[in-house]
Design a protein around this motif. Structure first.
Motif, PDB file in Angstrom:
ATOM      1  N   ASP A   1       6.440  16.057 -56.479  1.00 28.69           N
ATOM      2  CA  ASP A   1       6.099  16.475 -55.542  1.00 28.69           C
ATOM      3  C   ASP A   1       6.354  16.324 -54.429  1.00 28.69           C
ATOM      4  OD1 ASP A   1       3.344  16.423 -53.926  1.00 28.69           O
ATOM      5  OD2 ASP A   1       2.817  14.646 -54.785  1.00 28.69           O
ATOM      6  N   VAL A   2       6.253  17.269 -53.860  1.00 25.65           N
ATOM      7  CA  VAL A   2       6.918  17.604 -52.392  1.00 25.65           C
ATOM      8  C   VAL A   2       6.221  17.544 -51.660  1.00 25.65           C
ATOM      9  CG1 VAL A   2       8.681  19.159 -50.428  1.00 25.65           C
ATOM     10  CG2 VAL A   2       9.191  18.580 -53.081  1.00 25.65           C
ATOM     11  N   GLY A   3       5.125  17.524 -51.375  1.00 28.24           N
ATOM     12  CA  GLY A   3       3.578  17.431 -50.242  1.00 28.24           C
ATOM     13  C   GLY A   3       3.965  15.978 -49.907  1.00 28.24           C
ATOM     14  N   ILE A   4       4.146  16.402 -48.012  1.00 28.14           N
ATOM     15  CA  ILE A   4       3.894  14.960 -47.174  1.00 28.14           C
ATOM     16  C   ILE A   4       2.559  14.807 -46.763  1.00 28.14           C
ATOM     17  CG2 ILE A   4       4.054  13.131 -45.982  1.00 28.14           C
ATOM     18  CD1 ILE A   4       7.111  14.091 -47.028  1.00 28.14           C
ATOM     19  N   SER A   5       0.959  14.699 -47.079  1.00 31.71           N
ATOM     20  CA  SER A   5       0.352  15.276 -45.743  1.00 31.71           C
ATOM     21  C   SER A   5      -0.469  13.255 -46.299  1.00 31.71           C
ATOM     22  CB  SER A   5      -0.706  15.671 -46.248  1.00 31.71           C
ATOM     23  OG  SER A   5      -0.872  16.019 -48.145  1.00 31.71           O
ATOM     24  N   PHE A   6      -1.413  13.666 -45.694  1.00 29.31           N
ATOM     25  CA  PHE A   6      -2.287  12.229 -45.415  1.00 29.31           C
ATOM     26  C   PHE A   6      -4.073  12.829 -45.710  1.00 29.31           C
ATOM     27  CE2 PHE A   6       1.048  12.064 -42.416  1.00 29.31           C
ATOM     28  CZ  PHE A   6       1.266  10.807 -42.972  1.00 29.31           C
ATOM     29  N   ASP A   7      -4.680  11.319 -46.614  1.00 29.06           N
ATOM     30  CA  ASP A   7      -6.169  11.838 -47.297  1.00 29.06           C
ATOM     31  C   ASP A   7      -6.692  11.311 -46.189  1.00 29.06           C
ATOM     32  OD1 ASP A   7      -5.982   9.085 -46.825  1.00 29.06           O
ATOM     33  OD2 ASP A   7      -6.051   8.833 -49.173  1.00 29.06           O
ATOM     34  N   GLU A   8      -8.126  11.691 -45.933  1.00 26.72           N
ATOM     35  CA  GLU A   8      -9.287  11.297 -45.318  1.00 26.72           C
ATOM     36  C   GLU A   8      -9.134   9.487 -45.066  1.00 26.72           C
ATOM     37  OE1 GLU A   8      -9.483  11.614 -48.778  1.00 26.72           O
ATOM     38  OE2 GLU A   8     -10.446  10.281 -50.172  1.00 26.72           O
ATOM     39  N   ASN A   9      -8.471   8.547 -45.830  1.00 30.39           N
ATOM     40  CA  ASN A   9      -8.657   7.211 -45.064  1.00 30.39           C
ATOM     41  C   ASN A   9      -6.984   7.485 -44.147  1.00 30.39           C
ATOM     42  OD1 ASN A   9     -10.226   6.591 -46.324  1.00 30.39           O
ATOM     43  ND2 ASN A   9      -9.769   6.121 -48.419  1.00 30.39           N
ATOM     44  N   GLY A  10      -6.026   7.901 -44.107  1.00 27.30           N
ATOM     45  CA  GLY A  10      -5.200   8.288 -43.222  1.00 27.30           C
ATOM     46  C   GLY A  10      -4.005   7.978 -44.013  1.00 27.30           C
ATOM     47  N   LYS A  11      -3.786   7.620 -45.282  1.00 25.68           N
ATOM     48  CA  LYS A  11      -3.210   7.432 -45.798  1.00 25.68           C
ATOM     49  C   LYS A  11      -2.077   8.212 -46.615  1.00 25.68           C
ATOM     50  CE  LYS A  11      -2.794   3.958 -50.317  1.00 25.68           C
ATOM     51  NZ  LYS A  11      -2.853   4.441 -51.802  1.00 25.68           N
ATOM     52  N   MET A  12      -0.862   8.438 -46.421  1.00 27.16           N
ATOM     53  CA  MET A  12       0.189   8.959 -46.699  1.00 27.16           C
ATOM     54  C   MET A  12      -0.419   9.904 -48.382  1.00 27.16           C
ATOM     55  SD  MET A  12       4.285   9.615 -46.994  1.00 27.16           S
ATOM     56  CE  MET A  12       4.547   9.266 -45.397  1.00 27.16           C
ATOM     57  N   ALA A  13      -0.112  11.072 -48.271  1.00 26.23           N
ATOM     58  CA  ALA A  13      -0.261  11.354 -49.896  1.00 26.23           C
ATOM     59  C   ALA A  13       0.461  12.735 -50.508  1.00 26.23           C
ATOM     60  CB  ALA A  13      -1.856  11.936 -49.862  1.00 26.23           C
ATOM     61  N   GLY A  14       0.677  12.729 -51.584  1.00 28.50           N
ATOM     62  CA  GLY A  14       1.110  14.212 -51.667  1.00 28.50           C
ATOM     63  C   GLY A  14       0.462  15.286 -52.060  1.00 28.50           C
ATOM     64  N   ASP A  15       0.680  16.165 -53.604  1.00 35.38           N
ATOM     65  CA  ASP A  15       0.240  17.631 -53.159  1.00 35.38           C
ATOM     66  C   ASP A  15      -1.263  16.469 -54.495  1.00 35.38           C
ATOM     67  OD1 ASP A  15       0.986  18.692 -51.463  1.00 35.38           O
ATOM     68  OD2 ASP A  15       1.997  19.785 -52.719  1.00 35.38           O
ATOM     69  N   VAL A  16      -0.143  16.176 -55.493  1.00 36.14           N
ATOM     70  CA  VAL A  16      -0.426  15.667 -56.678  1.00 36.14           C
ATOM     71  C   VAL A  16      -1.719  14.521 -56.225  1.00 36.14           C
ATOM     72  CG1 VAL A  16       0.163  15.078 -59.085  1.00 36.14           C
ATOM     73  CG2 VAL A  16       1.378  16.785 -57.969  1.00 36.14           C
ATOM     74  N   ASP A  17      -2.366  14.347 -57.297  1.00 36.34           N
ATOM     75  CA  ASP A  17      -3.539  13.252 -57.160  1.00 36.34           C
ATOM     76  C   ASP A  17      -2.773  12.183 -58.677  1.00 36.34           C
ATOM     77  OD1 ASP A  17      -5.697  11.631 -57.719  1.00 36.34           O
ATOM     78  OD2 ASP A  17      -7.334  12.962 -58.371  1.00 36.34           O
ATOM     79  N   PHE A  18      -2.485  11.173 -58.089  1.00 36.94           N
ATOM     80  CA  PHE A  18      -1.132  10.603 -58.689  1.00 36.94           C
ATOM     81  C   PHE A  18      -2.039   9.434 -59.884  1.00 36.94           C
ATOM     82  CE2 PHE A  18       1.867   7.161 -59.140  1.00 36.94           C
ATOM     83  CZ  PHE A  18       2.718   7.106 -59.547  1.00 36.94           C
TER      84      PHE A  18
ATOM     85  N   VAL B   1       1.744  12.922 -67.946  1.00 38.90           N
ATOM     86  CA  VAL B   1       2.610  13.498 -67.783  1.00 38.90           C
ATOM     87  C   VAL B   1       3.626  12.500 -68.399  1.00 38.90           C
ATOM     88  CG1 VAL B   1       1.712  15.762 -66.535  1.00 38.90           C
ATOM     89  CG2 VAL B   1       3.337  13.558 -65.381  1.00 38.90           C
ATOM     90  N   GLU B   2       4.595  13.453 -68.778  1.00 39.52           N
ATOM     91  CA  GLU B   2       6.429  12.788 -68.719  1.00 39.52           C
ATOM     92  C   GLU B   2       6.957  12.757 -67.678  1.00 39.52           C
ATOM     93  OE1 GLU B   2       7.512  13.691 -72.001  1.00 39.52           O
ATOM     94  OE2 GLU B   2       9.218  12.243 -71.435  1.00 39.52           O
ATOM     95  N   ALA B   3       6.390  12.404 -66.583  1.00 40.93           N
ATOM     96  CA  ALA B   3       7.547  12.267 -65.103  1.00 40.93           C
ATOM     97  C   ALA B   3       6.658  13.003 -64.341  1.00 40.93           C
ATOM     98  CB  ALA B   3       9.307  12.659 -65.466  1.00 40.93           C
ATOM     99  N   ILE B   4       6.910  12.326 -63.481  1.00 47.55           N
ATOM    100  CA  ILE B   4       6.342  11.911 -61.683  1.00 47.55           C
ATOM    101  C   ILE B   4       6.836  11.545 -60.311  1.00 47.55           C
ATOM    102  CG2 ILE B   4       4.440  10.428 -61.992  1.00 47.55           C
ATOM    103  CD1 ILE B   4       2.939  12.436 -60.719  1.00 47.55           C
ATOM    104  N   THR B   5       6.976  12.424 -59.667  1.00 49.67           N
ATOM    105  CA  THR B   5       7.543  11.495 -58.322  1.00 49.67           C
ATOM    106  C   THR B   5       6.855  10.668 -57.997  1.00 49.67           C
ATOM    107  OG1 THR B   5       7.717  13.506 -57.714  1.00 49.67           O
ATOM    108  CG2 THR B   5       9.708  12.943 -58.005  1.00 49.67           C
ATOM    109  N   PRO B   6       6.675   9.766 -57.408  1.00 53.76           N
ATOM    110  CA  PRO B   6       5.520   8.956 -56.140  1.00 53.76           C
ATOM    111  C   PRO B   6       5.456   9.819 -54.879  1.00 53.76           C
ATOM    112  CG  PRO B   6       7.400   7.631 -56.117  1.00 53.76           C
ATOM    113  CD  PRO B   6       8.271   8.801 -57.303  1.00 53.76           C
ATOM    114  N   VAL B   7       4.747   9.789 -54.077  1.00 52.63           N
ATOM    115  CA  VAL B   7       4.303  10.354 -53.019  1.00 52.63           C
ATOM    116  C   VAL B   7       3.805   8.749 -51.989  1.00 52.63           C
ATOM    117  CG1 VAL B   7       3.350  11.510 -50.544  1.00 52.63           C
ATOM    118  CG2 VAL B   7       4.652  12.391 -52.935  1.00 52.63           C
ATOM    119  N   PRO B   8       4.184   7.686 -51.531  1.00 52.17           N
ATOM    120  CA  PRO B   8       5.650   8.022 -50.942  1.00 52.17           C
ATOM    121  C   PRO B   8       6.584   6.963 -51.685  1.00 52.17           C
ATOM    122  CG  PRO B   8       4.464   6.077 -49.975  1.00 52.17           C
ATOM    123  CD  PRO B   8       3.526   6.855 -50.795  1.00 52.17           C
ATOM    124  N   GLY B   9       7.834   7.344 -51.208  1.00 56.55           N
ATOM    125  CA  GLY B   9       8.709   6.757 -52.207  1.00 56.55           C
ATOM    126  C   GLY B   9       9.245   8.268 -52.914  1.00 56.55           C
TER     127      GLY B   9
END
Lengths: 281, 281
Positions: free
Chosen positions: B228-245, B252-260
């Motif tokens: 997940d390369v996306g970096i944006s902010f959700d409706e509460n101003g919290k950082m989130a990726g493209d993926v609903d983590f 899934v088998e493996a996933i990158t977190p956002v942030p981190g």
């Protein structure tokens, strides 16, 4: 029977447009001129040169051949190119590749003025293609593939195009050009697993494998559009594409022939770049 | 629960390697130095600058900030860059983008010496990426995506990687890097039809949409690797990726977190380029 996407019609259109442009240029006192640098006497180079010169004649472009010994030093070759770069009567520079091994192709590519680089060797012009900027010179073969699809109104927007080739002369630039057409692009190659799975699910398949008649009807469905960029020679010395034409053309929606398809367009595109260069002066 | 591909471990490895290199350079009397050009006082730029300087400190790189008025002329900016190009004590040059609208980014990109172009702006460096040459500087974000996959031994050879992004900072360079890993690469974007069909059949999916939590578990299967390369902010101003983590990581088998995840690596890669530049002198 598939719709046969012949290059002939496209060549005709390009040539007519070139003739009009040459007339305009002549009225401004300009004769569009292509400098061809040939190192040594490789028969393939000589045959290609002859074909280019004949085509130049046909549309009113002046072709000037600079034949040099294949042992020419890098320095002397650079000097020649720099001379042509600054010669206002020369609009395009073409140098036959591959270059002899003792010459550093990277240095030569950078030496050719980006404004006269009709065969798209200079990294500055290649980078534009990477960005999807098609205003300058593009590598002729992938541009020919796109032009033939445009001419026959093959829908590319949103289409899934599978390209079997990842080289700098076909696959990589073609993928970037097709992104510009809003296609979804898959790049396959020798390490691809289940190639048939990819080609079967694609709307358009572009092959540039260089293996005569390798690709059979099992790779396609009834709606497939097949663009064959391969040019090789079968066991009888007859020119053939990657695709087993007789076998595939009875199944698919549309297919380019070899010869008479994509390859028949490339020289005209090269010459259209000479005219583009002359017009941009 | 998926294997969580954290950036932390990779950052640690890169930083340790940088510290060793800095020690060697110091022994040769060299302090690797990054010149940062900031135009105006954009808060995002200032935050990024602060983070870079802190990271520079951590590994022994000298960070020099050149703060200029955002109304600086193109000529003055070019002069500054040319000065830094020839300054032997400066090894890397970073200029925050986007540039003010009155400045031609193409000219600025070409002005930065390819040898100090740690953020890969110069077209000569971008063209190398197009060719698959990874010896120089690469755009940091796609390089981070590849490094994180390498670190966690995600099999890329022969794997089908679907990239949702076609920009020059993520999708295009990443696709070329993955061809170098012998992956089969599909580039998807806003005009792609049946995006779910592509992602579901892929081995690896790289998303860079910039839409917080847009991509749900329907896009993946149990074997999917999600970068997940996306970096944006959700409706509460919290950082989130493209993926609903939370939703996707249970499937899934493996996933990158956002942030981190991928984003946590990019500054370290930028700094490793400064060291590469200093070592190459």
């Amino acid at each position: 029977m598939a719709n046969i996407l012949k290059g002939k019609e496209v060549v005709k259109k390009v040539k007519e447009s070139m003739k009009r442009d040459v007339k305009d240029l002549n009225n401004r006192g300009i004769t569009p001129t292509l400098a061809i640098i040939r190192l040594g006497e490789n028969p393939d180079d000589i045959a290609y040169e002859r074909s280019i010169l004949k085509n130049c004649d046909g549309v009113g472009i002046e072709g000037e051949v600079y034949e040099k010994d294949e042992n020419i030093s890098t320095e002397d070759l650079i000097s020649l190119i720099e001379e042509l770069n600054t010669d206002n009567n020369v609009h395009g520079i073409l140098i036959f590749r591959p270059l002899p091994k003792h010459i550093d192709e990277d240095i030569i590519a950078k030496t050719i003025s980006p404004l006269k680089d009709v065969d798209c060797m200079n990294p500055l012009n290649l980078e534009k293609i990477f960005e999807g900027n098609m205003e300058g010179f593009a590598p002729c073969t992938p541009k020919a593939a796109v032009m033939i699809m445009d001419h026959y109104n093959i829908p590319l927007e949103g289409a899934h195009v599978v390209i079997i080739n990842r080289s700098m002369v076909v696959g990589r630039p073609l993928s970037m050009m097709l992104l510009g057409k809003n296609s979804t692009v898959t790049i396959c190659h020798s390490k691809t697993k289940d190639l048939k799975g990819f080609t079967n699910s694609a709307d358009v398949v572009v092959t540039a494998l260089g293996r005569p008649k390798y690709v059979t009807d099992e790779y396609f469905n009834e709606k497939s559009v097949v663009i064959d960029v391969g040019i090789s020679f079968d066991e009888n010395g007859k020119m053939a594409g990657d695709v087993d034409f007789d076998n595939v053309s009875s199944k698919v929606e549309a297919i380019t022939p070899v010869p008479g398809g994509v390859g028949s367009l490339t020289t005209s595109i090269l010459l259209s770049h000479v005219i583009l260069a002359a017009k941009s002066l």
